[in-house]
Design an enzyme around this catalytic site. Structure first.
Site, PDB file in Angstrom:
ATOM      1  N   ASN A 128       0.858  -1.178   0.000  1.00 23.91           N
ATOM      2  CA  ASN A 128       0.000   0.000   0.000  1.00 23.91           C
ATOM      3  C   ASN A 128       0.904   1.242   0.000  1.00 23.91           C
ATOM      4  OD1 ASN A 128       0.773   0.587   2.656  1.00 23.91           O
ATOM      5  ND2 ASN A 128      -1.036  -0.395   3.550  1.00 23.91           N
ATOM      6  N   GLY A 185      -7.167  -5.056   1.458  1.00 24.09           N
ATOM      7  CA  GLY A 185      -5.873  -5.349   0.831  1.00 24.09           C
ATOM      8  C   GLY A 185      -5.677  -6.848   0.654  1.00 24.09           C
ATOM      9  N   ASP A 186      -6.125  -7.621   1.625  1.00 24.81           N
ATOM     10  CA  ASP A 186      -6.000  -9.087   1.526  1.00 24.81           C
ATOM     11  C   ASP A 186      -6.863  -9.618   0.388  1.00 24.81           C
ATOM     12  OD1 ASP A 186      -4.358  -8.991   3.773  1.00 24.81           O
ATOM     13  OD2 ASP A 186      -6.067  -9.187   5.127  1.00 24.81           O
TER      14      ASP A 186
HETATM   15  O1  RIB Z   1      -5.423  -7.273   6.919  1.00 23.26           O
HETATM   16  C1  RIB Z   1      -6.432  -7.348   7.880  1.00 23.26           C
HETATM   17  C2  RIB Z   1      -6.051  -8.333   8.933  1.00 23.26           C
HETATM   18  O2  RIB Z   1      -4.937  -7.849   9.664  1.00 23.26           O
HETATM   19  C3  RIB Z   1      -7.117  -8.577   9.974  1.00 23.26           C
HETATM   20  O3  RIB Z   1      -7.994  -9.608   9.618  1.00 23.26           O
HETATM   21  C4  RIB Z   1      -6.306  -8.862  11.238  1.00 23.26           C
HETATM   22  O4  RIB Z   1      -6.462 -10.155  11.715  1.00 23.26           O
HETATM   23  C5  RIB Z   1      -4.862  -8.537  10.884  1.00 23.26           C
HETATM   24  O5  RIB Z   1      -4.148  -9.677  10.642  1.00 23.26           O
END
Ligand code: RIB
Length: 299
Positions: free
Chosen positions: A186, A248-249
């Site tokens: 990011n 982001g995930d």
């Molecule tokens: O990227 C978000 C995540 O960051 C959350 O789900 C939390 O568990 C941390 O790991």
């Protein structure tokens, strides 16, 4: 045949309060109802990739407690291969305390890594057969350095495309960066690593370290990307945010499936941007990940 995605990373339980606004240090603010969600950057990316249509294997560690068992059940329900999701005896499962601003929907997150720190070089090396089968490998930094080095080593040895999302940031060696196929950062991470605020310069810095492709995510401003196929910018759809946790995930999981499916970097990043925009309209990191049909319309 669905693409095979191997995710190495963390698994947490997210304990979330949606507050009227985020507190300052020493201040108490009131929030609404407390909620619990599946979280952890690794597990979130695994769920995102599974809902994107990937055949996902997750390499991680959890405690033998209720949070760990619930995490396992949630990931199993997503169809994720958990042969390498190990129990670390005598340590609690990872937990994240999350505050979400009721107006801006920005968040504050503190993570107790706990069992995530039990994942080690030996456990990752034992997953070598899964690395050998993978089309794309994904990792983040809520796990130990020796794990990241093991991933870099295996991906280099087996010729695997490795997507690294170096979050939260910490120093990485040049040989590790040189083993990365696609780095996803990011705007803050881009600046932390490169030392420059200008995104084009930051991208050049990552390419200079040996990363083959670079994606900088800019939240509601979209993403910029660069690699051998060229560079460009993708705008994000305008949405009304509910919870940005895990956006982001979501991007990383979808990008991994797109690259594994043979899309160009631009195509994969565009699809992942649409997926992440949908995610922010929903509560919960894993719970809010969109399904393939919602993003591509092709089921
Ligand atoms: O990227 C978000 C995540 O960051 C959350 O789900 C939390 O568990 C941390 O790991």
């Amino acid at each position: 045949m669905p693409s095979r995605i191997l995710v190495v990373g963390s698994s947490n339980t997210d304990l979330v309060i949606y507050c009227d606004r985020l507190p300052r240090p020493g201040e108490t603010v009131l929030g609404g109802e407390f909620q619990t969600f599946g979280g952890g950057k690794g597990a979130n990316q695994a769920v995102a990739a599974a809902r994107a249509g990937g055949n996902v294997t997750f390499v991680a560690a959890r405690g033998a407690d209720d949070f760990g068992k619930a995490a396992r059940d949630r990931l199993a329900a997503e169809g994720i291969d958990l042969d390498y999701f190990q129990i670390a005896p005598g340590v609690p499962s990872g937990v994240a305390l999350i505050l979400v601003d009721g107006k801006t929907r920005d968040n504050l997150i503190a993570v107790a890594k706990s069992a995530n720190d039990a994942l080690d070089f030996t456990m990752v090396s034992a997953a070598r057969p899964a690395f050998a089968r993978a089309d794309v490998v994904i990792a983040q930094l809520e796990i130990r350095d020796e794990v990241i080095e093991a991933v870099a080593g295996l991906c280099g040895e087996l010729g695997k495309r490795w997507i690294l999302n170096p979050a939260p940031t910490r120093p990485l060696s040049q040989p590790v960066l040189a083993a990365v196929h696609t780095i996803v950062v990011n705007e803050h991470e881009a600046k932390d690593y490169s030392g420059v605020a200008d995104f084009d310069q930051a991208v050049r810095w990552f390419l200079g370290q040996g990363c083959k492709q670079v994606v900088v995510t800019l939240g509601s401003e979209g993403v910029i990307y660069a690699g051998a196929e060229g560079k460009g910018r993708i705008a994000a759809p305008r949405v009304q945010p509910v919870d940005t946790t895990g956006a982001g995930d979501c991007f990383v999981g979808w990008l991994g499936v797109g690259i594994a499916d043979g899309l160009s970097l631009a195509e994969a990043a565009e699809q992942a941007t649409r997926a992440a925009s949908l995610k922010v309209t929903r509560a919960g990191a894993q719970a809010g990940m969109p399904y393939r049909a919602e993003v591509t319309g092709d089921g």
